[in-house]
Design an enzyme around this catalytic site. Sequence first.
Site, PDB file in Angstrom:
ATOM      1  N   SER A   3       0.843  -1.196   0.000  1.00 40.68           N
ATOM      2  CA  SER A   3       0.000   0.000   0.000  1.00 40.68           C
ATOM      3  C   SER A   3       0.875   1.242   0.000  1.00 40.68           C
ATOM      4  CB  SER A   3      -0.895  -0.002   1.242  1.00 40.68           C
ATOM      5  OG  SER A   3      -1.505   1.266   1.383  1.00 40.68           O
ATOM      6  N   HIS A  31      -1.174  -1.288  -4.196  1.00 38.47           N
ATOM      7  CA  HIS A  31      -2.461  -0.951  -3.592  1.00 38.47           C
ATOM      8  C   HIS A  31      -2.519   0.559  -3.359  1.00 38.47           C
ATOM      9  CE1 HIS A  31      -6.165  -2.173  -1.580  1.00 38.47           C
ATOM     10  NE2 HIS A  31      -5.909  -1.235  -0.683  1.00 38.47           N
ATOM     11  N   ASP A  67      -4.747   3.587  -1.939  1.00 37.69           N
ATOM     12  CA  ASP A  67      -5.865   3.929  -1.049  1.00 37.69           C
ATOM     13  C   ASP A  67      -6.342   5.350  -1.282  1.00 37.69           C
ATOM     14  OD1 ASP A  67      -6.302   1.605   0.690  1.00 37.69           O
ATOM     15  OD2 ASP A  67      -4.227   1.929   1.274  1.00 37.69           O
ATOM     16  N   MET A  71      -8.928   8.297  -0.293  1.00 38.23           N
ATOM     17  CA  MET A  71      -9.824   8.712   0.789  1.00 38.23           C
ATOM     18  C   MET A  71     -10.279  10.148   0.559  1.00 38.23           C
ATOM     19  SD  MET A  71      -7.578   7.376   3.962  1.00 38.23           S
ATOM     20  CE  MET A  71      -6.503   5.976   3.780  1.00 38.23           C
ATOM     21  N   HIS A 111      -8.348   1.174  -4.363  1.00 40.36           N
ATOM     22  CA  HIS A 111      -9.399   1.020  -3.348  1.00 40.36           C
ATOM     23  C   HIS A 111      -9.959   2.407  -3.037  1.00 40.36           C
ATOM     24  CE1 HIS A 111     -10.251   0.041   1.188  1.00 40.36           C
ATOM     25  NE2 HIS A 111     -11.367   0.121   0.485  1.00 40.36           N
ATOM     26  N   MET A 169     -12.163   4.651  -0.995  1.00 38.34           N
ATOM     27  CA  MET A 169     -12.929   4.819   0.247  1.00 38.34           C
ATOM     28  C   MET A 169     -13.583   6.187   0.162  1.00 38.34           C
ATOM     29  SD  MET A 169     -10.112   3.290   2.876  1.00 38.34           S
ATOM     30  CE  MET A 169      -8.679   3.409   1.827  1.00 38.34           C
ATOM     31  N   MET A 204     -11.753  -5.520   5.151  1.00 35.15           N
ATOM     32  CA  MET A 204     -10.964  -4.569   5.948  1.00 35.15           C
ATOM     33  C   MET A 204     -10.757  -5.149   7.344  1.00 35.15           C
ATOM     34  SD  MET A 204     -10.127  -2.070   4.009  1.00 35.15           S
ATOM     35  CE  MET A 204      -9.373  -1.061   5.306  1.00 35.15           C
ATOM     36  N   GLY A 234      -9.245   4.323   6.851  1.00 29.07           N
ATOM     37  CA  GLY A 234      -8.976   5.738   7.054  1.00 29.07           C
ATOM     38  C   GLY A 234      -7.535   6.044   7.418  1.00 29.07           C
ATOM     39  N   ASP A 255      -6.869  -6.202   4.138  1.00 30.15           N
ATOM     40  CA  ASP A 255      -6.093  -4.969   4.288  1.00 30.15           C
ATOM     41  C   ASP A 255      -6.249  -4.429   5.703  1.00 30.15           C
ATOM     42  OD1 ASP A 255      -4.852  -2.513   4.077  1.00 30.15           O
ATOM     43  OD2 ASP A 255      -6.213  -1.695   2.569  1.00 30.15           O
ATOM     44  N   GLY A 256      -5.095  -4.207   6.378  1.00 34.04           N
ATOM     45  CA  GLY A 256      -5.115  -3.592   7.694  1.00 34.04           C
ATOM     46  C   GLY A 256      -4.362  -4.396   8.727  1.00 34.04           C
ATOM     47  N   GLY A 286       1.324  -2.216   4.305  1.00 32.54           N
ATOM     48  CA  GLY A 286       1.888  -0.885   4.144  1.00 32.54           C
ATOM     49  C   GLY A 286       3.104  -0.683   5.014  1.00 32.54           C
TER      50      GLY A 286
END
Length: 220
Positions: free
Chosen positions: A10, A35, A37, A39, A68, A70, A142, A147, A180-181, A202
């Site tokens: 990520s 990846h 992200d 936001m 992705h 969000m 997730m 976030g 992810d996370g 990440g």
Amino acid sequence: MMKKILVAPSILAADFNKLAEEIQLVESSGADSLHFDVMDGHFVNNISFGVPVLKSIKGTHHMVNDVHIMISEPHKYAEKFIQAGADILTFHYEACQDDHEVHEIIHLIHQLGARAGLSIKPNTDVKVVEPFINHLDLVLVMSVEPGFGGQEFMTSALDKISYLRNIIDERKLNCFIEVDGGINNETATLCKKAGVDILVAGSYLFGHEDIKERINLLKE
């Protein structure tokens, strides 16, 4: 035969002062996709980057651009992200008004020539994915509240991965399960046992001298 585990670094955790170098580093270290992200500060309580950054890295590597979003109103922005270089576009179930809208966005993504992914937040029941799974290329579970990077892995994600694995295998679907996370070597092992296909990582990868070894550990 052991199934192949794919790794998606990520770039949220990358050093943006040397983003091109960071991308080359993870690619040469064996990463499968990048990846990305997105936001909007509305759907999630943070703002990251968007279309211009994706456009700027398109064509600079040979990995899959795994985007992705969000964001609120994903249908409005799907085309922009695919034109900017998204190979897979994953949007959130929670960002849609109803099941009809989810189906419409999946159809739109496919029409625009990309693969469609659907993501769910930690508090969303995994069963909501079932009506769409036959049409999806990817489901993103997730394992942290979306976030912010660097959060701790939520073990509730493991049951969701197992549930999806059973459905996908039973129906013989060509749909990947991504998580992810909070992914590191320990949590990755749990996810692999549960049946995951793609690990997003990440802070476990970026900023470390031994990225290649870390990616290999995730893939084992």
